[in-house]
Scaffold this active site. Structure first.
Site, PDB file in Angstrom:
ATOM      1  N   PHE A   1       0.836  -1.187   0.000  1.00 21.28           N
ATOM      2  CA  PHE A   1       0.000   0.000   0.000  1.00 21.28           C
ATOM      3  C   PHE A   1       0.878   1.247   0.000  1.00 21.28           C
ATOM      4  O   PHE A   1       0.822   2.052   0.928  1.00 21.28           O
ATOM      5  CB  PHE A   1      -0.919  -0.008   1.220  1.00 21.28           C
ATOM      6  CG  PHE A   1      -1.694  -1.295   1.359  1.00 21.28           C
ATOM      7  CD1 PHE A   1      -2.760  -1.577   0.508  1.00 21.28           C
ATOM      8  CD2 PHE A   1      -1.341  -2.238   2.305  1.00 21.28           C
ATOM      9  CE1 PHE A   1      -3.471  -2.764   0.620  1.00 21.28           C
ATOM     10  CE2 PHE A   1      -2.051  -3.428   2.440  1.00 21.28           C
ATOM     11  CZ  PHE A   1      -3.121  -3.701   1.590  1.00 21.28           C
TER      12      PHE A   1
ATOM     13  N   GLY B   1      -2.380  -9.322   9.765  1.00 24.65           N
ATOM     14  CA  GLY B   1      -3.238  -8.366   9.069  1.00 24.65           C
ATOM     15  C   GLY B   1      -3.965  -7.428  10.016  1.00 24.65           C
ATOM     16  O   GLY B   1      -4.239  -7.760  11.167  1.00 24.65           O
TER      17      GLY B   1
ATOM     18  N   HIS C   1       2.151   7.251   7.775  1.00 23.96           N
ATOM     19  CA  HIS C   1       1.493   7.002   6.487  1.00 23.96           C
ATOM     20  C   HIS C   1      -0.015   7.178   6.597  1.00 23.96           C
ATOM     21  O   HIS C   1      -0.584   7.079   7.668  1.00 23.96           O
ATOM     22  CB  HIS C   1       1.821   5.593   5.980  1.00 23.96           C
ATOM     23  CG  HIS C   1       1.592   5.447   4.510  1.00 23.96           C
ATOM     24  ND1 HIS C   1       1.031   4.335   3.937  1.00 23.96           N
ATOM     25  CD2 HIS C   1       1.850   6.315   3.485  1.00 23.96           C
ATOM     26  CE1 HIS C   1       0.972   4.509   2.620  1.00 23.96           C
ATOM     27  NE2 HIS C   1       1.449   5.697   2.328  1.00 23.96           N
ATOM     28  N   ASP C   2      -0.642   7.443   5.466  1.00 25.24           N
ATOM     29  CA  ASP C   2      -2.105   7.540   5.357  1.00 25.24           C
ATOM     30  C   ASP C   2      -2.670   8.694   6.183  1.00 25.24           C
ATOM     31  O   ASP C   2      -3.701   8.550   6.841  1.00 25.24           O
ATOM     32  CB  ASP C   2      -2.765   6.205   5.739  1.00 25.24           C
ATOM     33  CG  ASP C   2      -2.209   5.048   4.929  1.00 25.24           C
ATOM     34  OD1 ASP C   2      -2.265   5.113   3.688  1.00 25.24           O
ATOM     35  OD2 ASP C   2      -1.670   4.095   5.528  1.00 25.24           O
TER      36      ASP C   2
ATOM     37  N   HIS D   1      -4.673   1.052  11.691  1.00 32.56           N
ATOM     38  CA  HIS D   1      -5.065   2.413  11.339  1.00 32.56           C
ATOM     39  C   HIS D   1      -6.275   2.923  12.118  1.00 32.56           C
ATOM     40  O   HIS D   1      -6.806   3.983  11.818  1.00 32.56           O
ATOM     41  CB  HIS D   1      -5.314   2.512   9.829  1.00 32.56           C
ATOM     42  CG  HIS D   1      -4.037   2.531   9.009  1.00 32.56           C
ATOM     43  ND1 HIS D   1      -3.006   1.642   9.234  1.00 32.56           N
ATOM     44  CD2 HIS D   1      -3.616   3.340   8.013  1.00 32.56           C
ATOM     45  CE1 HIS D   1      -2.029   1.905   8.377  1.00 32.56           C
ATOM     46  NE2 HIS D   1      -2.372   2.926   7.632  1.00 32.56           N
TER      47      HIS D   1
ATOM     48  N   ASP E   1       2.851   2.679  10.249  1.00 32.99           N
ATOM     49  CA  ASP E   1       1.935   2.247   9.186  1.00 32.99           C
ATOM     50  C   ASP E   1       1.299   0.906   9.578  1.00 32.99           C
ATOM     51  O   ASP E   1       1.120   0.025   8.757  1.00 32.99           O
ATOM     52  CB  ASP E   1       2.706   2.119   7.861  1.00 32.99           C
ATOM     53  CG  ASP E   1       1.795   2.012   6.657  1.00 32.99           C
ATOM     54  OD1 ASP E   1       0.624   2.425   6.740  1.00 32.99           O
ATOM     55  OD2 ASP E   1       2.269   1.512   5.609  1.00 32.99           O
TER      56      ASP E   1
ATOM     57  N   SER F   1       7.272  -1.151   1.913  1.00 34.68           N
ATOM     58  CA  SER F   1       7.945  -0.003   2.541  1.00 34.68           C
ATOM     59  C   SER F   1       9.334  -0.404   3.044  1.00 34.68           C
ATOM     60  O   SER F   1      10.261   0.412   3.051  1.00 34.68           O
ATOM     61  CB  SER F   1       7.100   0.578   3.678  1.00 34.68           C
ATOM     62  OG  SER F   1       6.645  -0.434   4.550  1.00 34.68           O
TER      63      SER F   1
HETATM   64  N1  SAH Z   1       3.945  -0.683   5.142  1.00 34.65           N
HETATM   65  C1  SAH Z   1       3.239  -1.685   4.343  1.00 34.65           C
HETATM   66  C2  SAH Z   1       1.764  -1.782   4.659  1.00 34.65           C
HETATM   67  C3  SAH Z   1       1.419  -2.101   6.074  1.00 34.65           C
HETATM   68  S1  SAH Z   1      -0.255  -2.668   6.203  1.00 34.65           S
HETATM   69  C4  SAH Z   1       3.474  -1.444   2.852  1.00 34.65           C
HETATM   70  O1  SAH Z   1       4.337  -0.640   2.501  1.00 34.65           O
HETATM   71  O2  SAH Z   1       2.800  -2.039   2.018  1.00 34.65           O
HETATM   72  C5  SAH Z   1      -0.457  -2.738   7.948  1.00 34.65           C
HETATM   73  C6  SAH Z   1       0.255  -3.895   8.626  1.00 34.65           C
HETATM   74  O3  SAH Z   1       0.187  -3.630  10.025  1.00 34.65           O
HETATM   75  C7  SAH Z   1      -0.364  -5.269   8.414  1.00 34.65           C
HETATM   76  O4  SAH Z   1       0.577  -6.135   7.838  1.00 34.65           O
HETATM   77  C8  SAH Z   1      -0.770  -5.736   9.825  1.00 34.65           C
HETATM   78  O5  SAH Z   1      -0.505  -7.103  10.068  1.00 34.65           O
HETATM   79  C9  SAH Z   1       0.094  -4.862  10.701  1.00 34.65           C
HETATM   80  N2  SAH Z   1      -0.473  -4.605  12.023  1.00 34.65           N
HETATM   81  C10 SAH Z   1      -1.690  -4.085  12.313  1.00 34.65           C
HETATM   82  N3  SAH Z   1      -1.852  -3.968  13.625  1.00 34.65           N
HETATM   83  C11 SAH Z   1      -0.704  -4.430  14.194  1.00 34.65           C
HETATM   84  C12 SAH Z   1      -0.259  -4.575  15.555  1.00 34.65           C
HETATM   85  N4  SAH Z   1      -1.031  -4.215  16.583  1.00 34.65           N
HETATM   86  N5  SAH Z   1       0.956  -5.102  15.778  1.00 34.65           N
HETATM   87  C13 SAH Z   1       1.756  -5.469  14.746  1.00 34.65           C
HETATM   88  N6  SAH Z   1       1.390  -5.336  13.447  1.00 34.65           N
HETATM   89  C14 SAH Z   1       0.175  -4.832  13.177  1.00 34.65           C
HETATM   90 MG    MG Z   2      -0.238   2.718   4.758  1.00 30.48          MG
END
Ligand code: SAH
Ligand code: MG
Length: 205
Positions: A15, A70, A164-165, A139, A136, A47
């Site tokens: 993403f 996820g 991010h976002d 969210h 990131d 990333s």
């Molecule tokens: N930076 C990535 C996208 C990250 S998507 C890119 O460049 O594509 C968000 C990620 O955060 C997911 O893989 C999810 O498993 C992780 N995530 C969400 N909540 C989390 C938490 N509490 N602890 C660890 N990882 C988490």
């Molecule tokens: Mg993001």
């Protein structure tokens, strides 16, 4: 970033548009190599390619924290679900094999270290100072703020905080990362710049 890694980024799940990734890469180059960098939210390594290749260039390292199960929006039935990331044995999401493969293909195993676990719990056990933090992960309001509160105290003065976002207008997306950004400003972080939805600041001295 070199052409081979750009090409790999182009076919890596994730993403992060190239423009934002290159901005992240640039921050990684400017971050002091005296301390490691850390990202929350590794997913399939996109990333981490941008930050990890910067680490390779400067002689630094990147820790990538993710439980690889996820976020809410990655689960079945949600907007960002990818059925290919489901572990057939358990039916649960598992992005770790994809992350490893990306870092292997990128030749970055000496500079990118996966930390598999829940962000807040890892942060609670973490003492190493950081030169850059990229948030990131989850969210939602609670997880995004918990990531900020858990990790930002590890930033050395002048270190980068990238988020991010960040969408100031709710029409464009969820507000939690923007709230983290405004909170960081209120805490004395100095606004550095933006590329797309990526915003960065520098830690107060
Ligand atoms: N930076 C990535 C996208 C990250 S998507 C890119 O460049 O594509 C968000 C990620 O955060 C997911 O893989 C999810 O498993 C992780 N995530 C969400 N909540 C989390 C938490 N509490 N602890 C660890 N990882 C988490
Ligand atoms: Mg993001």
């Amino acid at each position: 970033m070199n052409g081979r890694l750009m090409e790999l980024a182009g076919r890596t799940r994730g993403f992060m548009p190239a423009e934002e990734g290159l901005a992240l890469h640039q921050l990684g180059l400017e971050a002091s190599p005296s301390h490691p960098m850390l990202e929350v939210g590794g997913y399939c390594g996109l990333s981490a390619l941008y930050l990890g290749s910067a680490a390779q260039e400067t002689g630094s390292v990147l820790f990538s924290v993710d439980h690889h199960r996820g976020s809410e929006e990655n689960q079945a039935g949600w907007e960002h679900h990818d059925p290919e990331l489901v572990d057939a044995r358990t039916g649960r999401m598992d992005s770790l094999p994809f992350f490893r493969r990306t870092i292997e293909l990128g030749g970055l195993e000496a500079h990118v270290f996966a930390v598999v676990g829940a962000s807040v719990e890892v942060a609670a056990a973490w003492a190493t100072p950081l030169s850059l933090l990229f948030i990131d992960g989850g969210h939602g309001e609670e997880p995004a703020m918990a990531d900020y509160e858990g990790w930002s105290p590890r930033l050395v003065p002048g270190a980068f905080l990238a988020i991010h976002d960040v969408f100031p207008d709710p029409v464009d997306g969820g507000q939690a990362p923007f709230h983290v950004f405004t909170r960081a400003r209120a805490d004395g972080f100095v606004e550095g710049g933006a590329a797309g939805s990526l915003r960065w600041l520098r830690a107060p001295s």
